[in-house]
Design a protein around this motif. Structure first.
Motif, mmCIF file in Angstrom:
data_model
loop_
_atom_site.group_PDB
_atom_site.id
_atom_site.type_symbol
_atom_site.label_atom_id
_atom_site.label_comp_id
_atom_site.label_asym_id
_atom_site.label_seq_id
_atom_site.Cartn_x
_atom_site.Cartn_y
_atom_site.Cartn_z
ATOM 1 N N LEU A 36 1.000 -1.396 0.272
ATOM 2 C CA LEU A 36 -0.148 -0.074 0.307
ATOM 3 C C LEU A 36 0.875 1.216 -0.327
ATOM 4 C CD1 LEU A 36 -2.443 1.647 0.012
ATOM 5 C CD2 LEU A 36 -2.735 1.294 2.877
ATOM 6 N N ALA A 37 1.736 1.609 0.424
ATOM 7 C CA ALA A 37 2.961 2.429 1.139
ATOM 8 C C ALA A 37 3.523 2.456 -0.578
ATOM 9 C CB ALA A 37 4.002 2.226 1.876
ATOM 10 N N PHE A 38 4.140 1.799 -1.044
ATOM 11 C CA PHE A 38 4.700 1.933 -2.479
ATOM 12 C C PHE A 38 3.610 2.414 -3.213
ATOM 13 C CE2 PHE A 38 4.839 -0.873 -6.365
ATOM 14 C CZ PHE A 38 6.143 -0.306 -7.051
ATOM 15 N N VAL A 39 2.171 1.509 -3.625
ATOM 16 C CA VAL A 39 1.420 2.335 -3.869
ATOM 17 C C VAL A 39 1.134 3.804 -4.448
ATOM 18 C CG1 VAL A 39 -0.993 2.287 -5.831
ATOM 19 C CG2 VAL A 39 0.715 0.113 -5.534
ATOM 20 N N LEU A 40 0.964 4.281 -3.106
ATOM 21 C CA LEU A 40 0.751 5.818 -3.246
ATOM 22 C C LEU A 40 1.673 6.185 -2.983
ATOM 23 C CD1 LEU A 40 -0.607 5.126 0.706
ATOM 24 C CD2 LEU A 40 -1.638 6.031 -1.623
ATOM 25 N N ARG A 41 3.696 6.373 -3.091
ATOM 26 C CA ARG A 41 4.798 6.538 -3.111
ATOM 27 C C ARG A 41 4.251 6.436 -4.670
ATOM 28 N NH1 ARG A 41 6.855 3.574 0.815
ATOM 29 N NH2 ARG A 41 8.204 2.112 -0.581
ATOM 30 N N LEU A 42 4.467 5.506 -5.299
ATOM 31 C CA LEU A 42 3.978 5.932 -6.396
ATOM 32 C C LEU A 42 3.359 6.322 -7.511
ATOM 33 C CD1 LEU A 42 5.530 3.931 -9.522
ATOM 34 C CD2 LEU A 42 4.087 2.433 -8.811
ATOM 35 N N ALA A 43 2.242 6.644 -7.263
ATOM 36 C CA ALA A 43 0.898 7.849 -7.562
ATOM 37 C C ALA A 43 1.123 9.112 -7.076
ATOM 38 C CB ALA A 43 -0.201 7.764 -7.126
ATOM 39 N N GLU A 44 1.934 8.884 -6.286
ATOM 40 C CA GLU A 44 2.855 11.092 -5.771
ATOM 41 C C GLU A 44 3.873 11.241 -7.019
ATOM 42 O OE1 GLU A 44 4.903 13.551 -2.116
ATOM 43 O OE2 GLU A 44 4.005 11.145 -2.147
ATOM 44 N N LEU A 97 -1.665 -2.020 -7.301
ATOM 45 C CA LEU A 97 -1.595 -0.822 -9.170
ATOM 46 C C LEU A 97 -3.223 -0.716 -9.369
ATOM 47 C CD1 LEU A 97 1.340 -2.416 -11.571
ATOM 48 C CD2 LEU A 97 1.197 -0.469 -10.051
ATOM 49 N N ASN A 98 -3.498 -1.472 -8.950
ATOM 50 C CA ASN A 98 -5.289 -1.144 -9.532
ATOM 51 C C ASN A 98 -5.730 0.028 -8.984
ATOM 52 O OD1 ASN A 98 -6.474 -2.719 -11.140
ATOM 53 N ND2 ASN A 98 -6.671 -4.399 -9.284
ATOM 54 N N LEU A 99 -4.834 0.574 -7.568
ATOM 55 C CA LEU A 99 -5.090 1.590 -6.703
ATOM 56 C C LEU A 99 -5.068 2.768 -7.643
ATOM 57 C CD1 LEU A 99 -4.264 0.552 -3.144
ATOM 58 C CD2 LEU A 99 -6.035 0.746 -4.106
ATOM 59 N N LEU A 100 -3.458 2.094 -9.011
ATOM 60 C CA LEU A 100 -3.245 3.781 -9.267
ATOM 61 C C LEU A 100 -4.260 4.610 -9.746
ATOM 62 C CD1 LEU A 100 0.367 2.609 -10.596
ATOM 63 C CD2 LEU A 100 -0.110 4.567 -8.933
ATOM 64 N N MET A 101 -5.477 3.814 -10.477
ATOM 65 C CA MET A 101 -6.526 4.548 -11.173
ATOM 66 C C MET A 101 -7.085 5.713 -10.605
ATOM 67 S SD MET A 101 -8.250 1.050 -13.939
ATOM 68 C CE MET A 101 -7.017 1.020 -15.604
ATOM 69 N N PRO A 102 -8.220 4.834 -8.993
ATOM 70 C CA PRO A 102 -8.515 6.528 -8.546
ATOM 71 C C PRO A 102 -7.658 7.073 -7.709
ATOM 72 C CG PRO A 102 -8.355 4.362 -7.253
ATOM 73 C CD PRO A 102 -8.657 3.989 -8.813
ATOM 74 N N LEU A 103 -6.451 7.255 -7.737
ATOM 75 C CA LEU A 103 -5.840 7.705 -7.665
ATOM 76 C C LEU A 103 -4.709 8.987 -8.363
ATOM 77 C CD1 LEU A 103 -3.171 5.373 -5.189
ATOM 78 C CD2 LEU A 103 -4.611 7.480 -4.200
ATOM 79 N N LEU A 104 -5.180 8.603 -9.695
ATOM 80 C CA LEU A 104 -4.570 10.101 -10.720
ATOM 81 C C LEU A 104 -5.524 9.621 -11.414
ATOM 82 C CD1 LEU A 104 -1.015 7.900 -11.228
ATOM 83 C CD2 LEU A 104 -1.029 9.660 -10.258
ATOM 84 N N ASP A 105 -6.716 9.860 -11.343
ATOM 85 C CA ASP A 105 -8.372 9.839 -12.044
ATOM 86 C C ASP A 105 -7.883 10.620 -12.638
ATOM 87 O OD1 ASP A 105 -8.623 12.201 -10.178
ATOM 88 O OD2 ASP A 105 -9.976 11.809 -9.285
ATOM 89 N N GLN A 106 -7.121 12.011 -12.763
ATOM 90 C CA GLN A 106 -7.389 12.602 -14.171
ATOM 91 C C GLN A 106 -6.138 12.347 -14.876
ATOM 92 O OE1 GLN A 106 -8.820 15.529 -13.642
ATOM 93 N NE2 GLN A 106 -9.750 14.892 -11.953
ATOM 94 N N SER A 107 -5.686 11.235 -15.162
ATOM 95 C CA SER A 107 -5.002 10.435 -16.027
ATOM 96 C C SER A 107 -5.861 9.887 -17.330
ATOM 97 C CB SER A 107 -3.507 9.429 -15.851
ATOM 98 O OG SER A 107 -3.064 10.608 -14.750
ATOM 99 N N THR A 108 -5.154 9.447 -18.114
ATOM 100 C CA THR A 108 -5.403 8.457 -19.142
ATOM 101 C C THR A 108 -5.146 7.096 -19.169
ATOM 102 O OG1 THR A 108 -6.130 10.577 -20.500
ATOM 103 C CG2 THR A 108 -5.600 8.340 -21.825
ATOM 104 N N PHE A 109 -5.866 5.777 -19.054
ATOM 105 C CA PHE A 109 -4.947 4.621 -18.831
ATOM 106 C C PHE A 109 -4.996 3.939 -20.043
ATOM 107 C CE2 PHE A 109 -5.297 6.188 -14.569
ATOM 108 C CZ PHE A 109 -4.208 5.456 -14.074
ATOM 109 N N VAL A 110 -4.438 3.141 -20.260
ATOM 110 C CA VAL A 110 -4.512 1.318 -21.902
ATOM 111 C C VAL A 110 -4.135 0.903 -21.345
ATOM 112 C CG1 VAL A 110 -3.506 1.044 -23.612
ATOM 113 C CG2 VAL A 110 -3.813 3.832 -23.700
#
Length: 389
Positions: free
Chosen positions: A83-91, A110-123
Motif C-alpha cells: 500500500l505504501a509503495f503504491v501511494l509513493r508511486l502515485a505521488e 496497481l489497481n489503486l493507481l486508477m482512483p489515485l490518478l483519476d485525471q490520467s488516461t489509462f491504456v
C-alpha cells in the motif's frame, strides 16, 4: 543498475504524428515485449519505464538509453508494504504529469493507481485473455485483479482479432474500445550471438527441433513427446530440445519413448543460452492446447526459424500456414509429427520460409509500425477520456 534520468519539461511536436507524448509504462511482467515497445516509442516520445528491480536486472542491457528506466523496490502482492509503495508511486507519477499510463500486466495493488490518478488516461495491453490450463503460477493472482484494470482502462490493446472478440465477451466491453496490434518480433536476443551468421546445428550433424518456454499443461509438450518416434524414424538425426521449467518435469520424463532422442534443459535459461538455442534450431515447435498468443513464436521469427504451431488463440493469425511455418490441430501428435518431418526433410523450403519471415519481421511485426499503432491507441484513449468527463 542504470539510474533513472531526470524528467524533461519540454514537449515538442511532430506535424506528421501530433504532439510528443509523455508515457509512463508499467510492467510487472512480459518484460521482453515491453522492452521492445518502449525502445520503439522512445524514438518519438518521452517514456518512463517502471519495473520490479529484482526481477529485471538481467534485462537492463536491452533497454535503450533514451528510455528512463526506473528499477523499483516492488513488493510482492501479499506484502503489507504494498500500500505504501503504491501511494509513493502515485505521488511520483502525478509529479511527472504523463499523458498516458500504460499497464502491461495486472497486479493487485496497481489497481489503486486508477482512483489515485483519476485525471490520467489509462491504456492496458491484455496479453492473455483467458487463464491458461495448468498454469498455477498465474492462477495465484485472483482474476478480478486484471478484470478491474481492464474494465476501467480508457482503451485496451490485444494481439489478435479472435482475442478481441473473446476479451469483449468476457468483460462486457464494447468492441470499439479494443485495438488489435500484433505482437512484435523479439529481436534483441540476436544481439547476444557471438556471430550473426551461421546455424550452429550444422556443426553438430543433427537436426534440432526446439520446444522452449514455461512448461505447463497448456503448452502441449506431451504431444510433442508422443510425436518423437514418428519424427526420428523419418529423420534419424533429429533431436528434440526441451528448454525451460515450470511444473514438475517427472511426469514428462516418464513419457519419453526414447530418452536419447531428447536434449533437456529443465532449468532457468540465461539470455545468452536462449540466443544459442534458437540460433541452433532448425524448427521451433509450439504444440499448445490452449493460449492467447506467443512470445516464443516471435523469438523464433527473430532468428528466421520456421515454426510448427497449433491453431489456438491468435497464434494462427501470426503464422502464415505453408509460408512462415505450419499449422496443425491442437492435441494431434500425428499431425504435429508430419508437419515437423515435412520441414526437416526440405531444407530448401525452410530457406524459403526464412525469406518470408524476414519480410514479415520488417513489415507486419516491425516495432516501428507497432509503436505507431500504439500511439494511435493513446490518442484515441485521450479523446475518449476527454469526451467522457
Amino acid at each position: 543498475m542504470r539510474p533513472s534520468m531526470g524528467i524533461c519539461e519540454a514537449r515538442s511536436c511532430s506535424p506528421a504524428h501530433g504532439p510528443r507524448l509523455r508515457i509512463v509504462m508499467i510492467a510487472a511482467g512480459v518484460f521482453e515485449y515491453t522492452i521492445e515497445l518502449v525502445n520503439a516509442l522512445s524514438q518519438r516520445h518521452e517514456v518512463d519505464f517502471l519495473v520490479p528491480g529484482s526481477r529485471f536486472r538481467h534485462l537492463v542491457w536491452a533497454v535503450h538509453p533514451r528510455v528512463r528506466l526506473h528499477m523499483l523496490d516492488w513488493p510482492r502482492h501479499r506484502d503489507p508494504r504494498s500500500l505504501a509503495f503504491v501511494l509513493r508511486l502515485a505521488e511520483s507519477i502525478q509529479q511527472w504529469r504523463p499523458d498516458i499510463i500504460h499497464f502491461q500486466c495486472g497486479q493487485v495493488w496497481l489497481n489503486l493507481l486508477m482512483p489515485l490518478l483519476d485525471q490520467s488516461t489509462f491504456v492496458m495491453t491484455v496479453h492473455d485473455v483467458l487463464p491458461h490450463v495448468g498454469d498455477q503460477e498465474s492462477r495465484k493472482i485472483p482474476q478480478w485483479i486484471g478484470a478491474f484494470t481492464i474494465r476501467h482502462a480508457h482503451r485496451l490493446i490485444t494481439h489478435g482479432e479472435r482475442l478481441k472478440v473473446a476479451l469483449a465477451h468476457r468483460h462486457h466491453i464494447p468492441l470499439d474500445r479494443i485495438d488489435v496490434i500484433p505482437h512484435g518480433v523479439l529481436s534483441f536476443y540476436r544481439r547476444l550471438l557471438p556471430s550473426p551468421n551461421g546455424n550452429t546445428s550444422r556443426a553438430t550433424g543433427r537436426a534440432e527441433v526446439l520446444f522452449f518456454g514455461r512448461i505447463y499443461k497448456y503448452k502441449g509438450l506431451e504431444y510433442l513427446i508422443q510425436a518423437q518416434p514418428k519424427i526420428t524414424r523419418a529423420v534419424p538425426e533429429a533431436r528434440i530440445v526441451i528448454a525451460g521449467r515450470g511444473e514438475a518435469f517427472d511426469k514428462y520424463a516418464a513419457m519419453l519413448p526414447d530418452p536419447e532422442k531428447f536434449i533437456i534443459y529443465n532449468e532457468y535459461i540465461p539470455n545468452r543460452r536462449v540466443a544459442e538455442l534458437f540460433d541452433r534450431a532448425d524448427v521451433v515447435v509450439l504444440p499448445y492446447i490452449g493460449g492467447s498468443q506467443s512470445g516464443v513464436l516471435q523469438v523464433a521469427y527473430a532468428f528466421g526459424k520456421p515454426v510448427v504451431a497449433t491453431r489456438v488463440g491468435s497464434i494462427e493469425e501470426a503464422v502464415d500456414d505453408g509460408v512462415t511455418g505450419r499449422l496443425v490441430p491442437p492435441g494431434d501428435a500425428d499431425a504435429l509429427a508430419d508437419a515437423i518431418i515435412e520441414l526437416l526433410r526440405d531444407p530448401a523450403r525452410r530457406a524459403a520460409m526464412r525469406e518470408h519471415i524476414a519480410r514479415q519481421v520488417a513489415t507486419r511485426f516491425a516495432w516501428s509500425r507497432i509503436a505507431e499503432a500504439t500511439e494511435s491507441t493513446y490518442r484515441r484513449a485521450m479523446a475518449y477520456r476527454s469526451t467522457s468527463l
